[in-house]
Design a protein around this motif. Structure first.
Motif, PDB file in Angstrom:
ATOM      1  N   LYS A 141       0.832  -1.195   0.000  1.00  0.00           N
ATOM      2  CA  LYS A 141       0.000   0.000   0.000  1.00  0.00           C
ATOM      3  C   LYS A 141       0.866   1.244   0.000  1.00  0.00           C
ATOM      4  CE  LYS A 141      -4.064  -1.976   2.286  1.00  0.00           C
ATOM      5  NZ  LYS A 141      -4.969  -1.876   3.464  1.00  0.00           N
ATOM      6  N   GLY A 142       0.420   2.260  -0.723  1.00  0.00           N
ATOM      7  CA  GLY A 142       1.171   3.505  -0.783  1.00  0.00           C
ATOM      8  C   GLY A 142       1.368   3.945  -2.217  1.00  0.00           C
ATOM      9  N   GLY A 143       2.391   4.760  -2.390  1.00  0.00           N
ATOM     10  CA  GLY A 143       2.671   5.291  -3.705  1.00  0.00           C
ATOM     11  C   GLY A 143       4.144   5.565  -3.887  1.00  0.00           C
ATOM     12  N   SER A 144       4.443   6.610  -4.638  1.00  0.00           N
ATOM     13  CA  SER A 144       5.839   6.895  -4.969  1.00  0.00           C
ATOM     14  C   SER A 144       6.659   7.289  -3.745  1.00  0.00           C
ATOM     15  CB  SER A 144       5.896   8.009  -6.022  1.00  0.00           C
ATOM     16  OG  SER A 144       5.268   9.193  -5.543  1.00  0.00           O
ATOM     17  N   HIS A 145       6.042   8.005  -2.768  1.00  0.00           N
ATOM     18  CA  HIS A 145       6.786   8.383  -1.573  1.00  0.00           C
ATOM     19  C   HIS A 145       7.295   7.145  -0.841  1.00  0.00           C
ATOM     20  CE1 HIS A 145       4.615  12.362  -1.824  1.00  0.00           C
ATOM     21  NE2 HIS A 145       5.866  12.715  -1.667  1.00  0.00           N
ATOM     22  N   GLU A 146       6.404   6.178  -0.652  1.00  0.00           N
ATOM     23  CA  GLU A 146       6.792   4.947   0.031  1.00  0.00           C
ATOM     24  C   GLU A 146       7.879   4.213  -0.749  1.00  0.00           C
ATOM     25  OE1 GLU A 146       3.030   6.210   1.762  1.00  0.00           O
ATOM     26  OE2 GLU A 146       3.771   6.067  -0.291  1.00  0.00           O
ATOM     27  N   ALA A 147       7.759   4.189  -2.072  1.00  0.00           N
ATOM     28  CA  ALA A 147       8.754   3.489  -2.887  1.00  0.00           C
ATOM     29  C   ALA A 147      10.119   4.142  -2.766  1.00  0.00           C
ATOM     30  CB  ALA A 147       8.294   3.468  -4.351  1.00  0.00           C
ATOM     31  N   VAL A 148      10.162   5.469  -2.832  1.00  0.00           N
ATOM     32  CA  VAL A 148      11.440   6.179  -2.766  1.00  0.00           C
ATOM     33  C   VAL A 148      12.091   5.994  -1.395  1.00  0.00           C
ATOM     34  CG1 VAL A 148      12.505   8.475  -2.757  1.00  0.00           C
ATOM     35  CG2 VAL A 148      10.852   7.867  -4.543  1.00  0.00           C
ATOM     36  N   ILE A 149      11.332   6.195  -0.332  1.00  0.00           N
ATOM     37  CA  ILE A 149      11.892   6.070   1.017  1.00  0.00           C
ATOM     38  C   ILE A 149      12.342   4.639   1.272  1.00  0.00           C
ATOM     39  CG2 ILE A 149      11.364   6.223   3.468  1.00  0.00           C
ATOM     40  CD1 ILE A 149      11.731   8.893   2.146  1.00  0.00           C
TER      41      ILE A 149
ATOM     42  N   ILE B  55       8.035  -2.772  -4.713  1.00  0.00           N
ATOM     43  CA  ILE B  55       8.302  -1.412  -5.177  1.00  0.00           C
ATOM     44  C   ILE B  55       7.629  -1.134  -6.523  1.00  0.00           C
ATOM     45  CG2 ILE B  55      10.137   0.106  -6.040  1.00  0.00           C
ATOM     46  CD1 ILE B  55      11.858  -0.746  -3.699  1.00  0.00           C
ATOM     47  N   PRO B  56       7.727  -2.027  -7.537  1.00  0.00           N
ATOM     48  CA  PRO B  56       6.996  -1.742  -8.788  1.00  0.00           C
ATOM     49  C   PRO B  56       5.486  -1.609  -8.586  1.00  0.00           C
ATOM     50  CG  PRO B  56       8.642  -3.450  -9.134  1.00  0.00           C
ATOM     51  CD  PRO B  56       8.568  -3.233  -7.657  1.00  0.00           C
ATOM     52  N   VAL B  57       4.931  -2.347  -7.614  1.00  0.00           N
ATOM     53  CA  VAL B  57       3.498  -2.232  -7.342  1.00  0.00           C
ATOM     54  C   VAL B  57       3.174  -0.844  -6.806  1.00  0.00           C
ATOM     55  CG1 VAL B  57       1.583  -3.170  -5.991  1.00  0.00           C
ATOM     56  CG2 VAL B  57       3.355  -4.705  -6.890  1.00  0.00           C
ATOM     57  N   LEU B  58       4.062  -0.321  -5.929  1.00  0.00           N
ATOM     58  CA  LEU B  58       3.843   1.016  -5.380  1.00  0.00           C
ATOM     59  C   LEU B  58       3.911   2.090  -6.468  1.00  0.00           C
ATOM     60  CD1 LEU B  58       6.011   0.806  -2.114  1.00  0.00           C
ATOM     61  CD2 LEU B  58       3.532   0.585  -2.317  1.00  0.00           C
ATOM     62  N   LEU B  59       4.649   1.787  -7.538  1.00  0.00           N
ATOM     63  CA  LEU B  59       4.833   2.779  -8.610  1.00  0.00           C
ATOM     64  C   LEU B  59       3.769   2.658  -9.703  1.00  0.00           C
ATOM     65  CD1 LEU B  59       8.712   2.570  -8.915  1.00  0.00           C
ATOM     66  CD2 LEU B  59       7.393   4.457  -7.953  1.00  0.00           C
ATOM     67  N   GLU B  60       2.840   1.732  -9.565  1.00  0.00           N
ATOM     68  CA  GLU B  60       1.777   1.619 -10.559  1.00  0.00           C
ATOM     69  C   GLU B  60       0.964   2.910 -10.603  1.00  0.00           C
ATOM     70  OE1 GLU B  60      -0.670  -1.727  -9.819  1.00  0.00           O
ATOM     71  OE2 GLU B  60       0.744  -3.176 -10.642  1.00  0.00           O
TER      72      GLU B  60
END
Length: 814
Positions: free
Chosen positions: A612-620, A679-684
């Motif tokens: 769950k999340g988005g780009s912020h979660e992926a980057v951090i 991580i790719p899922v968070l960037l969808e």
């Protein structure tokens, strides 16, 4: 009036004394006499200063103007503590929205103010950085019946008030506890963790049995005096009050060379330039205060002798356990190998007392950072200008970084920018670096010995026995004989206090000293430093210092050997109930059932958030993974990350950013492989350009601290592969969406053509179409709107066209 001695012609002196010894001797003896008079005048001023300081209602050596915000004497449980607001000096501005900075002064025999003693102090550093500053000080005499628990509750009330004053600030106060105030603040933070921001404890003992053999003489004091009964004795002689001068005397005995010679000789040898510095320090060193009998007895029984703080054995009067594992704020421990009052083992031993390993620290969501100075003494930790300009400046400047460090144990070092190869990347004169450590690595500083624990446990048992015998046989007699007047005279006759009084203007024998000193200053003729007799004087001084140091080492060595031999006897240990190898003398507190349930709940909660999340979660998540493989990290990564996040997402507050950092750290700790694969899922939903920008942002942050280690570089390569995977998927998803949309448009056009050519036939084959008054308009509206939505709404492009295609398929069949 003393007239200056006439000086013979140089030629005559050369004929009478060809080698110059006579002239050198004459100049030296005159200089020695003048220095003696000036020295005595400084001591006279010191005595007057002491008496004036003693007569003040609220004596303090604080070097800043203050306003009283709260008086502890007005609390439901009165104490002699105060909360002060520091007024910034001229030319210094503070920002009320910045993190408040609170200094708590030690009450260990001296008066308040040492934390803000100089402009280059803990408070001075914080003021120059723009922080609103507060100071928790105290009055010379305790309130009747005051206890340590009352003081802790007062400090909690002060912190709560500061939080209310800065309700608009996103950050909780940073709290600095010096020496004795350090363990007091840790007790308060364990009871009310939500009130505290980062905590810096400087020179604060928390593990009292710990220490390196040959380098921790104070830990044997309780055993050599038979326990805490002498504390009760002096409190009873003081009519329920304990004179802090006895504590100061214990400190002075640790270094007799400095106490009885070096400090005094330094003043005598440099009396023309040293007087101001000497008097400034003596104003604090001689400002003795008084502690309540109940307070000091609690401290000695439970901390110095019992060592119950670091093993979570203390319980408040209302049943709350004081467990340092409850502290949720980052804890910075600053200590020094040159400190003989609080050596590093006593400052750091509590960590290994509480935690079996770093995983335990992480499970408790604690961040512990320690810094070990090589040389500075106990007072230098929070008084020295060089330490304040270096270590304290870096701690203050990087508290936001420390506040977002993932839970764990770190050692920090302060390195000079000028000595580094990457000096061009460093903004200030020094750089703060953090290296992850294990409990095993910490043991190299603590040097724990289980057999010593048995000895100190024996001391604690004997202390209880001796205290019980004293209270049964002697205490009733002493209490009956002691009066307030006898207690006051006992304090006045203490050797440390009496020395100040005897060398003051209240002594008639000192009346001639200021007159002689004034005349000498008017015609001062100092001897040259290369004078042979001055050189010989310095050599003799060094020999005296060396002799006193040798005597100190002999005394401390003999004391240590006696302590180890006496309390190491198996018979004595058995007599006090400590026989047998199975007995645990210093129990490491286990996890409470509630805490274990909380950890299980948090793990399930985090598992649900992995995807769950988005780009912020992926980057951090990616940054924590890469930096977690580095042997050390420093402040530059955080500063660049924070600055770039402010640009990318201005609405993300620092508090939210910290929460995001900690949450992603725990997700990685819980299941690293699944977390990375997600991580790719968070960037969808991100297009290729956006994902490439995030990857560039990660590389930009990592480049702030120079070249990555080999391990971190390999991790960065793995992260790149995951982001490139997401980039490759982004155009494919977009192309599929566009193809599906075009297919859907084709089917709709075919259906529209069929309806126009043979509407009646179509209505016979599809009876439900009769209910639609305008089928052509309805179909036309769908063909104009839905494909465009499918192409534009990228996050849902995969699902909507498929749903539309199923509808067109039905029409096609029709």
């Amino acid at each position: 009036m003393i007239l200056p001695m006439p000086t013979p012609p140089a030629a005559a002196l050369t004929m009478l004394d060809p080698f110059g010894f006579g002239r050198a001797a004459g100049r030296y003896w005159r200089d020695a006499f003048e220095r003696s008079v000036l020295y005595m005048d400084v001591m006279r001023v010191r005595g007057n200063q002491y008496l004036e300081h003693l007569e003040q209602t609220k004596p303090s050596v604080l070097g800043f103007d203050t306003d009283v915000l709260m008086d502890g004497r007005s609390l439901p449980r009165p104490v002699n503590y105060e909360l002060l607001r520091i007024e910034p000096p001229a030319g210094v501005a503070t920002d009320p929205l910045m993190r408040p900075f609170v200094v708590v002064d030690p009450r260990a025999g001296h008066g308040p103010g040492i934390g803000g003693f100089k402009p280059d102090s803990e408070i001075g550093v914080a003021l120059r950085a723009g922080h609103p500053c507060y100071f928790i000080g105290f009055l010379p005499f305790p309130e009747p019946g005051q206890t340590v628990e009352d003081v802790v509750e007062a400090e909690v009330a002060f912190l709560r008030h500061i939080g209310e004053l800065h309700a608009d600030s996103a950050e909780k106060p940073m709290v600095v506890g010096n020496c004795q105030a350090g363990w007091q603040i840790m007790m308060a933070a364990s009871l009310e963790p939500d009130l505290f921001g980062p905590i810096l404890i400087a020179g604060a003992p928390l593990s009292y049995w710990a220490g390196e053999r040959g380098n921790a003489p104070m830990r044997y004091t309780g055993g050599m005096s038979g326990g805490s009964w002498m504390t009760a004795l002096f409190s009873d002689l003081g009519n329920g009050q304990f004179d802090g001068a006895w504590l100061v005397q214990n400190f002075e005995r640790l270094n007799p060379a400095n106490t009885y010679w070096t400090k005094q000789y330094r003043l005598y040898a440099n009396v023309d330039t040293e007087a101001e510095r000497y008097l400034e320090f003596e104003r604090w060193w001689g400002g003795h205060v008084v502690l309540g009998g109940e307070e000091i007895q609690y401290i000695v029984d439970n901390l110095f002798v019992g060592n119950r703080l670091s093993t979570a054995q203390l319980v408040t009067s209302d049943g709350r356990r004081i467990d340092l594992r409850n502290v949720r704020s980052p804890i910075v421990v600053f200590c020094s190998r040159g400190d003989d009052i609080t050596p590093p083992p006593q400052a750091l031993g509590w960590v290994r007392d509480l935690y079996a390993g770093v995983d335990d620290i992480i499970a408790s969501e604690q961040t512990i950072v320690y810094c070990v100075h090589d040389t500075t003494g106990h007072l230098g930790i929070f008084v020295s200008g060089s330490v304040s300009r270096k270590e304290h400046t870096e701690f203050t400047a990087n508290m936001d970084y420390i506040d977002v460090l993932p839970p764990g144990l770190y050692e920090t070092t302060v390195s000079s920018a000028a000595e580094r190869d990457d000096a061009e990347l460093i903004e200030r004169d020094y750089l703060l670096e953090f290296t992850p450590r294990t409990i095993e690595e910490l043991d190299s500083e603590v040097q724990h010995r289980p057999e010593d624990d048995t000895r100190f446990a024996t001391v604690a048992r004997i202390s209880e026995i001796n205290l019980g015998l004293y209270r049964l046989f002697l205490q009733p007699w002493l209490k009956a004989m002691t009066t307030p007047e006898s207690a006051r005279w006992m304090r006045r006759m203490h050797p440390n206090r009496l020395g100040y009084r005897l060398l003051s203007d209240r002594n008639p024998l000192m009346t001639t000293v200021p007159v002689l000193a004034e005349q000498i200053r008017a015609n001062r003729q100092p001897a040259d430093h290369d004078n042979v007799f001055r050189v010989m004087e310095s050599i003799v001084s060094d020999q005296i210092t060396g002799s006193l140091n040798a005597w100190r080492d002999l005394r401390d060595g003999a004391t240590e050997r006696m302590f180890l031999d006496v309390y190491g006897q198996p018979l004595l240990q058995s007599l006090v109930g400590l026989g047998g190898d199975a007995h645990v003398h210093r129990r490491r507190p286990g996890s409470e059932p509630e805490h274990r349930r909380f950890i299980d709940y948090r793990q399930e909660e985090l598992r649900a958030k992995i995807e769950k999340g988005g780009s912020h979660e992926a980057v951090i998540r990616a940054l924590i993974y890469v930096l977690g493989g580095a042997p050390a990290t420093d402040e530059r990564n955080f500063k660049r990350l924070r600055a770039s996040h402010a640009e990318l997402e201005p609405a993300l507050s620092l508090a939210d950013f910290k929460q995001l950092m900690r949450e992603q750290f725990f997700i990685l700790k819980l299941d690293r492989d699944v977390a990375l694969a997600s991580i790719p899922v968070l960037l969808e939903g991100q297009n290729a350009e956006q994902i490439a920008g995030h990857l560039e942002h990660i590389q930009h942050v990592l480049a702030a601290s120079g070249e990555l280690s080999e391990h971190s570089a390999d991790r960065l390569a793995s992260v790149k592969a995951l982001f490139e995977q997401a980039i490759d998927q982004a155009p494919i998803i977009e192309a599929q969406s566009r193809a599906e949309a075009e297919e859907w448009v084709g089917h709709q056009a075919q259906a529209q053509s069929l309806a126009a050519s043979n509407v009646e036939d179509l209505m016979e084959r599809v009876p439900q179409a009769k209910s639609e008054p305008k089928p052509e308009a309805a179909v036309e509206a769908k063909t104009e709107s839905k494909p465009e939505k499918a192409v534009e709404a990228k996050p849902t492009a995969r699902r909507k066209p498929r749903a539309s295609r199923r509808k067109t398929g039905d029409n096609g069949k029709a």
